[in-house]
Motif scaffolding. Structure first.
Motif, PDB file in Angstrom:
ATOM      1  N   ILE A 143      56.062  45.082  34.227  1.00  0.00           N
ATOM      2  CA  ILE A 143      57.318  44.647  34.845  1.00  0.00           C
ATOM      3  C   ILE A 143      58.321  45.792  34.877  1.00  0.00           C
ATOM      4  O   ILE A 143      59.129  45.907  35.802  1.00  0.00           O
ATOM      5  CB  ILE A 143      57.917  43.452  34.061  1.00  0.00           C
ATOM      6  N   ALA A 144      58.233  46.685  33.886  1.00  0.00           N
ATOM      7  CA  ALA A 144      59.198  47.781  33.753  1.00  0.00           C
ATOM      8  C   ALA A 144      59.220  48.706  34.962  1.00  0.00           C
ATOM      9  O   ALA A 144      60.196  49.447  35.166  1.00  0.00           O
ATOM     10  CB  ALA A 144      58.889  48.582  32.483  1.00  0.00           C
ATOM     11  N   ALA A 145      58.172  48.682  35.777  1.00  0.00           N
ATOM     12  CA  ALA A 145      58.115  49.587  36.926  1.00  0.00           C
ATOM     13  C   ALA A 145      59.077  49.178  38.033  1.00  0.00           C
ATOM     14  O   ALA A 145      59.569  50.032  38.787  1.00  0.00           O
ATOM     15  CB  ALA A 145      56.689  49.631  37.476  1.00  0.00           C
ATOM     16  N   ALA A 146      59.356  47.878  38.159  1.00  0.00           N
ATOM     17  CA  ALA A 146      60.053  47.369  39.342  1.00  0.00           C
ATOM     18  C   ALA A 146      61.468  47.909  39.500  1.00  0.00           C
ATOM     19  O   ALA A 146      61.837  48.408  40.570  1.00  0.00           O
ATOM     20  CB  ALA A 146      60.080  45.841  39.298  1.00  0.00           C
ATOM     21  N   LEU A 147      62.271  47.824  38.454  1.00  0.00           N
ATOM     22  CA  LEU A 147      63.699  48.097  38.592  1.00  0.00           C
ATOM     23  C   LEU A 147      64.000  49.538  38.992  1.00  0.00           C
ATOM     24  O   LEU A 147      64.731  49.771  39.969  1.00  0.00           O
ATOM     25  CB  LEU A 147      64.421  47.712  37.302  1.00  0.00           C
ATOM     26  N   PRO A 148      63.489  50.553  38.291  1.00  0.00           N
ATOM     27  CA  PRO A 148      63.822  51.922  38.711  1.00  0.00           C
ATOM     28  C   PRO A 148      63.257  52.285  40.076  1.00  0.00           C
ATOM     29  O   PRO A 148      63.905  52.997  40.851  1.00  0.00           O
ATOM     30  CB  PRO A 148      63.220  52.794  37.596  1.00  0.00           C
ATOM     31  N   ILE A 149      62.064  51.788  40.391  1.00  0.00           N
ATOM     32  CA  ILE A 149      61.461  52.125  41.685  1.00  0.00           C
ATOM     33  C   ILE A 149      62.254  51.506  42.830  1.00  0.00           C
ATOM     34  O   ILE A 149      62.586  52.175  43.817  1.00  0.00           O
ATOM     35  CB  ILE A 149      59.984  51.677  41.731  1.00  0.00           C
ATOM     36  N   PHE A 160      62.524  46.350  24.790  1.00  0.00           N
ATOM     37  CA  PHE A 160      62.175  47.587  24.100  1.00  0.00           C
ATOM     38  C   PHE A 160      61.013  48.277  24.819  1.00  0.00           C
ATOM     39  O   PHE A 160      60.972  49.511  24.937  1.00  0.00           O
ATOM     40  CB  PHE A 160      61.811  47.317  22.640  1.00  0.00           C
ATOM     41  N   ILE A 161      60.074  47.481  25.282  1.00  0.00           N
ATOM     42  CA  ILE A 161      58.946  48.035  26.035  1.00  0.00           C
ATOM     43  C   ILE A 161      59.434  48.675  27.334  1.00  0.00           C
ATOM     44  O   ILE A 161      58.986  49.761  27.720  1.00  0.00           O
ATOM     45  CB  ILE A 161      57.909  46.933  26.325  1.00  0.00           C
ATOM     46  N   SER A 162      60.389  48.033  28.018  1.00  0.00           N
ATOM     47  CA  SER A 162      60.896  48.579  29.277  1.00  0.00           C
ATOM     48  C   SER A 162      61.631  49.894  29.067  1.00  0.00           C
ATOM     49  O   SER A 162      61.684  50.742  29.968  1.00  0.00           O
ATOM     50  CB  SER A 162      61.825  47.568  29.968  1.00  0.00           C
TER      51      SER A 162
END
Length: 451
Positions: A130-136, A74-76
């Motif tokens: 952690i949420a930054a990694a995937l889209p970037i 949910f945070i991501s």
């Protein structure tokens, strides 16, 4: 083939198809971003692998695993698009380095948790970064590799992550035999994540937005800046791409994600294996995933060249159907020995491993370069995150009501059959949306040629 200057356009000439752009040192740059993505992506493996031990150590309810993983997702949903926006407005590399380093610190602090509230606090805070990694990383991959090799690049990325994770999984499982071993797991993983941020800092150079796109490479600085500017009109246009909208729904009904978070706990509670023995399945799952990503990326790119209108869609549909069948066989029967379960887990890993090498290139093929970062943030952080959160949250509570075996029947099994049927809709929309994007990029080429 290296980029060459286009022929001068004449009034009667249609814009020629631009040559491919090979970004210098693209594989080395990709390897540098894999390290922090692996660390970020596998931070949750400590929780999922050692869940039975953590539950016993600090008296957590059975639903805690689902609650913790759903909170993180949910945070991501909120912070994935947020970090994609920050990275675009500031500096992608700096954003990635800083968020990865902070993730490492917070992961290590999770090992100090003394109760349910502590672990929710630290695990939730780490999820913010952690949420930054995937889209970037997803956007950077499309900037490093052109249309012909994106499937292979995505497959290699997730294959490498899976290989490293599969080796780490059984080792993490052995911490169940050590007093407070789960705490050491978080400490170790936090340290590895900090090291990964340093690898990114010193070994990665950002190729720039749209670096692999011939039309982008041909543009002036002013034209490129105009195309990179995100407006609400452009975002609305993105949602107006039928294939992209269908891909969002397809990720929303991806029940296979539950195997990663509840698989070990399922084997322990349903079939009576110890945590250390159950953790054995992470290795064959990871190796199967590796074969799926490496081999799947190569096969998908080859099929796409042979059948450009339907190759990727066929692979995507096969992956969902194959996973559904394998999960039903793997979870609904007591095979007695962990080695049979390990073999079935490897098949599920293979089917799941086919996805990164096909779904990301599908999106990149229909979404303009300047919107791909936002598109990946929506698909992977928001919609996939929402699915993961809802499935894990509901699975945790449903497990207490109807048992984990029934949960595994309905979510990774039956729902994935529905997913495979749903993919059929893409056969109609995908060719048309690819043609629309090709026309847009060709129009930009013509615009560049006249300036």
């Amino acid at each position: 083939m290296a980029q060459q200057a286009p022929h001068a356009a004449t009034p009667t000439d249609a814009p020629a198809t631009p040559p491919s752009v090979i970004v210098p040192r693209r594989w080395r740059r990709l390897a540098a971003v894999v390290a922090p993505l692996w660390a970020d992506n596998n931070e949750g493996s400590i929780l999922s692998t050692l869940a039975p031990v953590i539950i016993a150590a600090i008296s957590l309810p059975l639903a805690a695993v689902g609650v913790l993983t759903s909170i993180a997702k949910f945070i991501s949903i909120v912070f994935g698009p947020f970090w994609a926006f920050v990275a675009r407005k500031t500096n992608r590399k700096a954003t990635f380095v800083i968020t990865t380093a902070i993730t490492g610190v917070l992961t290590a602090l999770t090992g100090l948790a003394q109760n349910y509230a502590h672990i929710i606090l630290f695990y939730g805070l780490s999820a913010v970064f952690i949420a930054a990694a995937l889209p970037i990383v997803s956007e950077i991959t499309t900037d490093l590799f052109d249309e012909k090799s994106r499937g292979r690049a995505s497959g290699y990325t997730w294959g490498a992550i899976s290989l490293l994770g599969s080796i780490a999984g059984p080792l993490i499982g052995q911490l169940a035999n050590v007093h407070d071993g789960w705490r050491y797991g978080f400490f170790i993983w936090g340290g590895l994540t900090i090291v990964a941020s340093l690898v990114l800092l010193f070994c990665f150079t950002d190729p720039g937005l749209g670096a692999s796109e011939p039309t982008t490479a041909m543009m002036t600085v002013e034209q490129r800046a105009e195309n990179e500017r995100i407006t609400w009109a452009k975002v609305r246009r993105m949602f107006g791409i039928p294939t992209f909208t269908l891909m969002l729904v397809q990720r929303l009904i991806s029940g296979h994600l539950l195997i990663g978070s509840f698989g070990i706990l399922f084997l322990v509670q349903t079939y009576g294996f110890s945590t250390a023995v159950a953790a054995v399945v992470t290795l064959p799952f990871g190796l199967g995933y590796l074969v799926g990503t490496f081999g799947g990326g190569i096969v998908t790119d080859a099929l796409q060249r042979r059948f450009p209108r339907a190759g990727r869609i066929a692979v995507l549909q096969f992956a969902q159907l194959g996973f559904a069948v394998a999960s039903l066989i793997a979870t609904q029967f007591d095979w007695g020995t962990i080695w049979v379960f390990a073999g079935l887990w490897s098949v599920m890993g293979f089917m799941q491993g086919l996805n990164p090498g096909v779904n990301r290139p599908i999106v990149a093929s229909v979404v303009p370069p300047e919107l791909r970062g936002a598109a990946f943030a929506l698909m992977l952080s928001v919609f996939e995150g929402l699915a993961y959160a809802l499935f894990n949250l509901s699975a945790g509570f449903l497990a207490e009501a109807i048992g984990l075996k029934a949960v595994m029947f309905w979510i990774p099994g039956v729902l994935m059959l529905v997913n495979a049927a749903f993919v059929t809709l893409l056969y109609r929309t995908y060719p048309r949306d690819v043609d629309r994007l090709d026309a847009l990029l060709q129009a930009r080429t013509g615009s560049v040629a006249t300036h």
